[in-house]
Design a protein around this motif. Sequence first.
Motif, PDB file in Angstrom:
ATOM      1  N   GLY A   7       0.910  -1.120   0.309  1.00 45.51           N
ATOM      2  CA  GLY A   7       0.016  -0.116   0.028  1.00 45.51           C
ATOM      3  C   GLY A   7       0.836   1.133   0.210  1.00 45.51           C
ATOM      4  O   GLY A   7       0.589   2.215   0.850  1.00 45.51           O
ATOM      5  N   GLY A  40       0.990   3.878  -1.561  1.00 47.66           N
ATOM      6  CA  GLY A  40       0.418   5.376  -1.812  1.00 47.66           C
ATOM      7  C   GLY A  40       1.312   6.163  -2.654  1.00 47.66           C
ATOM      8  O   GLY A  40       1.442   5.659  -3.628  1.00 47.66           O
ATOM      9  N   PHE A  66       7.702   6.762   0.976  1.00 51.15           N
ATOM     10  CA  PHE A  66       8.320   5.691   2.039  1.00 51.15           C
ATOM     11  C   PHE A  66       9.364   4.792   1.318  1.00 51.15           C
ATOM     12  O   PHE A  66      10.558   4.350   1.634  1.00 51.15           O
ATOM     13  N   ASP A  82       0.208  -1.256  -4.655  1.00 54.36           N
ATOM     14  CA  ASP A  82      -0.730  -0.447  -4.173  1.00 54.36           C
ATOM     15  C   ASP A  82      -2.183  -1.140  -4.915  1.00 54.36           C
ATOM     16  O   ASP A  82      -1.868  -1.174  -6.268  1.00 54.36           O
ATOM     17  N   TYR A  83      -3.321  -0.859  -4.735  1.00 52.34           N
ATOM     18  CA  TYR A  83      -4.291  -1.316  -5.096  1.00 52.34           C
ATOM     19  C   TYR A  83      -5.025  -0.130  -5.966  1.00 52.34           C
ATOM     20  O   TYR A  83      -5.724  -0.517  -6.852  1.00 52.34           O
ATOM     21  N   ASP A  84      -4.623   0.978  -5.768  1.00 52.13           N
ATOM     22  CA  ASP A  84      -5.138   2.299  -6.402  1.00 52.13           C
ATOM     23  C   ASP A  84      -4.261   2.668  -7.636  1.00 52.13           C
ATOM     24  O   ASP A  84      -3.236   2.957  -7.376  1.00 52.13           O
ATOM     25  N   SER A 104      -2.325   6.013  -7.082  1.00 49.30           N
ATOM     26  CA  SER A 104      -1.122   6.170  -6.198  1.00 49.30           C
ATOM     27  C   SER A 104       0.050   5.499  -6.768  1.00 49.30           C
ATOM     28  O   SER A 104       1.158   5.864  -6.760  1.00 49.30           O
ATOM     29  N   GLY A 139      -1.589  -4.099  -7.076  1.00 51.85           N
ATOM     30  CA  GLY A 139      -1.712  -5.156  -6.701  1.00 51.85           C
ATOM     31  C   GLY A 139      -2.326  -4.938  -5.327  1.00 51.85           C
ATOM     32  O   GLY A 139      -2.458  -3.834  -4.562  1.00 51.85           O
ATOM     33  N   SER A 140      -3.072  -6.026  -4.527  1.00 54.70           N
ATOM     34  CA  SER A 140      -3.699  -6.115  -3.456  1.00 54.70           C
ATOM     35  C   SER A 140      -3.434  -6.846  -2.252  1.00 54.70           C
ATOM     36  O   SER A 140      -2.865  -7.677  -2.284  1.00 54.70           O
ATOM     37  N   ALA A 141      -3.544  -6.284  -0.945  1.00 56.88           N
ATOM     38  CA  ALA A 141      -2.871  -6.609   0.111  1.00 56.88           C
ATOM     39  C   ALA A 141      -3.840  -7.788   0.391  1.00 56.88           C
ATOM     40  O   ALA A 141      -3.444  -8.770   1.308  1.00 56.88           O
ATOM     41  N   TRP A 194       2.162   1.156   6.209  1.00 56.88           N
ATOM     42  CA  TRP A 194       1.991   2.071   6.859  1.00 56.88           C
ATOM     43  C   TRP A 194       0.473   2.726   6.614  1.00 56.88           C
ATOM     44  O   TRP A 194       0.187   3.199   5.620  1.00 56.88           O
ATOM     45  N   GLY A 195      -0.290   2.610   7.632  1.00 56.10           N
ATOM     46  CA  GLY A 195      -1.779   2.890   7.500  1.00 56.10           C
ATOM     47  C   GLY A 195      -2.395   2.488   6.302  1.00 56.10           C
ATOM     48  O   GLY A 195      -3.284   3.247   5.612  1.00 56.10           O
ATOM     49  N   VAL A 196      -2.340   1.308   5.990  1.00 56.03           N
ATOM     50  CA  VAL A 196      -2.915   0.627   4.955  1.00 56.03           C
ATOM     51  C   VAL A 196      -3.996  -0.332   5.327  1.00 56.03           C
ATOM     52  O   VAL A 196      -5.156  -0.779   4.647  1.00 56.03           O
ATOM     53  N   THR A 229      -8.225  -1.743   3.945  1.00 56.16           N
ATOM     54  CA  THR A 229      -8.497  -2.801   2.903  1.00 56.16           C
ATOM     55  C   THR A 229     -10.092  -3.511   2.993  1.00 56.16           C
ATOM     56  O   THR A 229     -10.452  -3.829   1.831  1.00 56.16           O
TER      57      THR A 229
HETATM   58  C1  LIG Z   1      -3.375   6.224   4.067  1.00 54.04           C
HETATM   59  S1  LIG Z   1      -2.787   5.757   2.482  1.00 54.04           S
HETATM   60  C2  LIG Z   1      -1.057   5.328   2.921  1.00 54.04           C
HETATM   61  C3  LIG Z   1      -0.185   5.305   1.878  1.00 54.04           C
HETATM   62  C4  LIG Z   1       1.376   4.835   2.283  1.00 54.04           C
HETATM   63  N1  LIG Z   1       1.610   3.740   2.981  1.00 54.04           N
HETATM   64  C5  LIG Z   1       1.708   6.221   3.312  1.00 54.04           C
HETATM   65  O1  LIG Z   1       2.216   5.995   4.315  1.00 54.04           O
HETATM   66  O2  LIG Z   1       1.998   7.271   2.446  1.00 54.04           O
HETATM   67  C6  LIG Z   1      -3.639   4.026   2.485  1.00 54.04           C
HETATM   68  C7  LIG Z   1      -3.230   3.352   1.181  1.00 54.04           C
HETATM   69  O3  LIG Z   1      -3.645   2.044   1.123  1.00 54.04           O
HETATM   70  C8  LIG Z   1      -4.189   1.573  -0.284  1.00 54.04           C
HETATM   71  N2  LIG Z   1      -4.706   0.430  -0.091  1.00 54.04           N
HETATM   72  C9  LIG Z   1      -5.960   0.346   0.258  1.00 54.04           C
HETATM   73  N3  LIG Z   1      -6.556  -0.850   0.080  1.00 54.04           N
HETATM   74  C10 LIG Z   1      -5.480  -1.663  -0.269  1.00 54.04           C
HETATM   75  C11 LIG Z   1      -5.370  -2.957  -0.751  1.00 54.04           C
HETATM   76  N4  LIG Z   1      -6.244  -4.091  -0.663  1.00 54.04           N
HETATM   77  N5  LIG Z   1      -4.138  -3.534  -1.295  1.00 54.04           N
HETATM   78  C12 LIG Z   1      -3.116  -2.419  -1.269  1.00 54.04           C
HETATM   79  N6  LIG Z   1      -3.166  -1.155  -1.214  1.00 54.04           N
HETATM   80  C13 LIG Z   1      -4.282  -0.757  -0.863  1.00 54.04           C
HETATM   81  C14 LIG Z   1      -4.629   2.979  -0.742  1.00 54.04           C
HETATM   82  O4  LIG Z   1      -4.524   2.939  -2.110  1.00 54.04           O
HETATM   83  C15 LIG Z   1      -3.791   4.055  -0.030  1.00 54.04           C
HETATM   84  O5  LIG Z   1      -2.748   4.259  -1.018  1.00 54.04           O
END
Ligand SMILES: C[S@@+](CC[C@H](N)C(=O)[O-])C[C@H]1O[C@@H](n2cnc3c(N)ncnc32)[C@H](O)[C@@H]1O
Length: 229
Positions: free
Chosen positions: A16, A18, A22, A37-39, A42, A65-67, A85-87, A91
């Motif tokens: 994730g 973003g 990082f 990242d899923y998005d 991003s 890709g997805s977590a 971090w914060g991901v 989900t």
């Molecule tokens: C709050 S942001 C954090 C981004 C980055 N880790 C940072 O700290 O700057 C959350 C991220 O999680 C990603 N995300 C949400 N669901 C996800 C999934 N199933 N697989 C991968 N990434 C995902 C979102 O697209 C977003 O970029």
Amino acid sequence: MLETTGLEGRSFLDIGSGSGLFSLAARRLGARVHSFDYDPDSVACARELRREYFPGDQEWTIEEGSALDQNYIKSLGHFDVVYSWGVLHHTGEMWRALENAVLPVAPCGRLFLAIYNDMGSQSARWRWVKKTYNHLPRLLKTPFALVVMAPEEAKAMLRSVVTLNPGEYVKSWTRYDQNRGMSRWRDIIDWVGGYPYEVAKPEEIFDFYRAHGFALTLKSGDAVWNGRW
Ligand SMILES: C[S@@+](CC[C@H](N)C(=O)[O-])C[C@H]1O[C@@H](n2cnc3c(N)ncnc32)[C@H](O)[C@@H]1O
């Protein structure tokens, strides 16, 4: 947090990723980095960072890709540092995502996570706010966000007036992006609209990873999970 000044010769997985900020830091420290990242937006942003700072770099992979996709995560192999971090709380299936995050951690590797703390009724209220925001028609989203944030804003404004420092409040809006990389309003929308939203108590996370063979490393009040073996 990793108690090292360099990551040369180490592999780093950013789940994730973003904006890719990082991942960029890890790459600058010398790690071989894999970001996903899923998005798509991003992913595009992270690729833009790579284009700017590490053009043509073979040691930094960025992809969609997805977590939650266990097969995808298994296909990545193992990493010395797995960072998310914060991901995983965004989900929609946090516990499955937390479980999947175990898979790519190399023997003696480290897992580094940030998850929203479970604050009981406060978290439940925010969950409702976020869900409601996302289900509202576009036209009502902004007024809803304004109403939700009004009490906090009013308190901050009052505090700055009472302390005879109204400029402080004005600055909190006009100078906000200097440290945060986005406007205050963007940050509010990011918070109010950040859904799915799940939370966990620290002990729940600790017990979960202990059961998966990890040991907790505590440093300055923060937690890092030392890999299983
Ligand atoms: C709050 S942001 C954090 C981004 C980055 N880790 C940072 O700290 O700057 C959350 C991220 O999680 C990603 N995300 C949400 N669901 C996800 C999934 N199933 N697989 C991968 N990434 C995902 C979102 O697209 C977003 O970029």
